[in-house]
Design a protein around this motif. Structure first.
Motif, PDB file in Angstrom:
ATOM      1  N   ILE A 210      27.388  -0.406  56.761  1.00  0.00           N
ATOM      2  CA  ILE A 210      28.837   0.061  57.065  1.00  0.00           C
ATOM      3  C   ILE A 210      28.659  -1.573  57.553  1.00  0.00           C
ATOM      4  N   PHE A 211      30.336  -1.775  57.551  1.00  0.00           N
ATOM      5  CA  PHE A 211      30.958  -3.060  57.221  1.00  0.00           C
ATOM      6  C   PHE A 211      32.039  -3.297  58.736  1.00  0.00           C
ATOM      7  N   TYR A 212      32.104  -4.266  59.458  1.00  0.00           N
ATOM      8  CA  TYR A 212      32.816  -4.934  60.628  1.00  0.00           C
ATOM      9  C   TYR A 212      33.944  -6.046  60.302  1.00  0.00           C
ATOM     10  N   GLN A 213      35.204  -5.835  60.649  1.00  0.00           N
ATOM     11  CA  GLN A 213      36.129  -6.978  60.261  1.00  0.00           C
ATOM     12  C   GLN A 213      36.696  -7.472  62.112  1.00  0.00           C
ATOM     13  N   HIS A 214      35.769  -7.108  62.963  1.00  0.00           N
ATOM     14  CA  HIS A 214      36.394  -6.929  64.357  1.00  0.00           C
ATOM     15  C   HIS A 214      35.018  -6.500  65.213  1.00  0.00           C
ATOM     16  N   VAL A 215      35.286  -7.063  66.618  1.00  0.00           N
ATOM     17  CA  VAL A 215      34.169  -6.586  67.381  1.00  0.00           C
ATOM     18  C   VAL A 215      34.294  -4.908  67.681  1.00  0.00           C
ATOM     19  N   SER A 216      35.719  -4.693  67.974  1.00  0.00           N
ATOM     20  CA  SER A 216      36.403  -3.660  67.951  1.00  0.00           C
ATOM     21  C   SER A 216      36.289  -2.253  67.223  1.00  0.00           C
ATOM     22  N   GLU A 217      36.079  -1.985  66.443  1.00  0.00           N
ATOM     23  CA  GLU A 217      34.742  -1.812  65.202  1.00  0.00           C
ATOM     24  C   GLU A 217      34.027  -1.093  65.559  1.00  0.00           C
ATOM     25  N   ILE A 218      32.976  -1.304  66.367  1.00  0.00           N
ATOM     26  CA  ILE A 218      31.990  -1.266  66.603  1.00  0.00           C
ATOM     27  C   ILE A 218      31.838   0.291  67.622  1.00  0.00           C
ATOM     28  N   ASP A 219      31.312   0.846  67.293  1.00  0.00           N
ATOM     29  CA  ASP A 219      31.165   1.983  68.212  1.00  0.00           C
ATOM     30  C   ASP A 219      29.650   2.552  68.809  1.00  0.00           C
ATOM     31  N   GLN A 220      29.708   2.167  70.161  1.00  0.00           N
ATOM     32  CA  GLN A 220      28.990   1.876  70.079  1.00  0.00           C
ATOM     33  C   GLN A 220      27.943   3.387  70.619  1.00  0.00           C
ATOM     34  N   GLU A 221      28.091   4.261  70.813  1.00  0.00           N
ATOM     35  CA  GLU A 221      27.889   5.546  70.453  1.00  0.00           C
ATOM     36  C   GLU A 221      27.355   6.107  69.149  1.00  0.00           C
ATOM     37  N   ASP A 222      28.107   5.840  68.425  1.00  0.00           N
ATOM     38  CA  ASP A 222      27.253   6.084  66.775  1.00  0.00           C
ATOM     39  C   ASP A 222      26.940   4.901  66.303  1.00  0.00           C
ATOM     40  N   LEU A 223      26.276   3.632  67.386  1.00  0.00           N
ATOM     41  CA  LEU A 223      25.398   2.851  66.762  1.00  0.00           C
ATOM     42  C   LEU A 223      24.205   3.443  67.327  1.00  0.00           C
ATOM     43  N   THR A 224      23.877   3.863  68.557  1.00  0.00           N
ATOM     44  CA  THR A 224      23.034   3.715  69.473  1.00  0.00           C
ATOM     45  C   THR A 224      21.796   5.004  68.659  1.00  0.00           C
ATOM     46  N   ARG A 225      23.473   6.415  68.187  1.00  0.00           N
ATOM     47  CA  ARG A 225      22.247   7.995  67.308  1.00  0.00           C
ATOM     48  C   ARG A 225      22.105   7.120  66.092  1.00  0.00           C
ATOM     49  N   TRP A 226      22.888   5.909  65.474  1.00  0.00           N
ATOM     50  CA  TRP A 226      21.930   5.484  64.653  1.00  0.00           C
ATOM     51  C   TRP A 226      20.736   4.583  64.791  1.00  0.00           C
ATOM     52  N   LEU A 227      20.411   3.940  65.464  1.00  0.00           N
ATOM     53  CA  LEU A 227      19.268   3.189  66.234  1.00  0.00           C
ATOM     54  C   LEU A 227      18.012   4.161  65.917  1.00  0.00           C
ATOM     55  N   GLU A 228      18.668   5.229  67.412  1.00  0.00           N
ATOM     56  CA  GLU A 228      17.577   6.166  67.440  1.00  0.00           C
ATOM     57  C   GLU A 228      17.131   6.644  65.934  1.00  0.00           C
ATOM     58  N   LYS A 229      18.146   6.922  65.102  1.00  0.00           N
ATOM     59  CA  LYS A 229      17.656   7.198  63.433  1.00  0.00           C
ATOM     60  C   LYS A 229      16.613   7.011  62.912  1.00  0.00           C
ATOM     61  N   SER A 230      17.145   5.621  63.044  1.00  0.00           N
ATOM     62  CA  SER A 230      15.966   4.237  62.465  1.00  0.00           C
ATOM     63  C   SER A 230      15.046   4.255  63.067  1.00  0.00           C
ATOM     64  N   LYS A 231      13.957   4.920  64.239  1.00  0.00           N
ATOM     65  CA  LYS A 231      12.804   5.148  64.976  1.00  0.00           C
ATOM     66  C   LYS A 231      12.134   6.803  63.801  1.00  0.00           C
TER      67      LYS A 231
END
Length: 137
Positions: free
Chosen positions: A96-117
């Protein structure tokens, strides 16, 4: 920068400090969320970019590219997440690409990190296997 910044891997801290102001906030936020959700991971600069490893296997990392900050999951193609784009077919990465910090969805990112494990392909031994990927989990 905050206390989290002081606690992060020194190489990654220096990488973030060396980047343009446009992306520093995104990089810092991504590193903070990754560190919080993958405390068991080893982090370092690998091929000139911050990467987090689980048991020696590259799992997640980021880099600055023309479209913005690219957050890449090595095994992300198998996460089943519409927010992550699969660019190629040979490897199992997704980004995923980000242009601004406000685009980071912490809930999505946390879920993706759990899946990465839970979902990992063996990139650590890809050279030994002559380019063949084997599923670890």
């Amino acid at each position: 920068m905050n206390n989290i910044f002081q606690e992060m891997n020194q190489e990654i801290r220096e990488y973030i400090k060396s980047q343009t102001i446009d992306f520093k906030e995104i990089l810092l936020r991504l590193a903070q969320i990754i560190d919080e959700n993958l405390p068991e991971a080893e982090s370092k600069i690998w091929h000139r970019h911050p990467v987090w490893f689980l048991e020696g296997n590259p799992t997640v990392g980021f880099s600055i590219q023309k479209p913005g900050v690219r957050l890449m999951f090595w095994s992300g193609a198998d996460f089943g997440e519409k927010g992550l784009k699969v660019l190629g077919k040979k490897f199992k990465d997704a980004s995923i690409f980000y242009q601004h910090v406000s685009e980071i969805d912490q809930e999505d990112l946390t879920r993706w990190l759990e899946k990465s494990k839970a979902i990992q392909w063996d990139y650590k031994n890809i050279v030994k296997r002559k380019g063949e990927l084997v599923r670890l989990r």
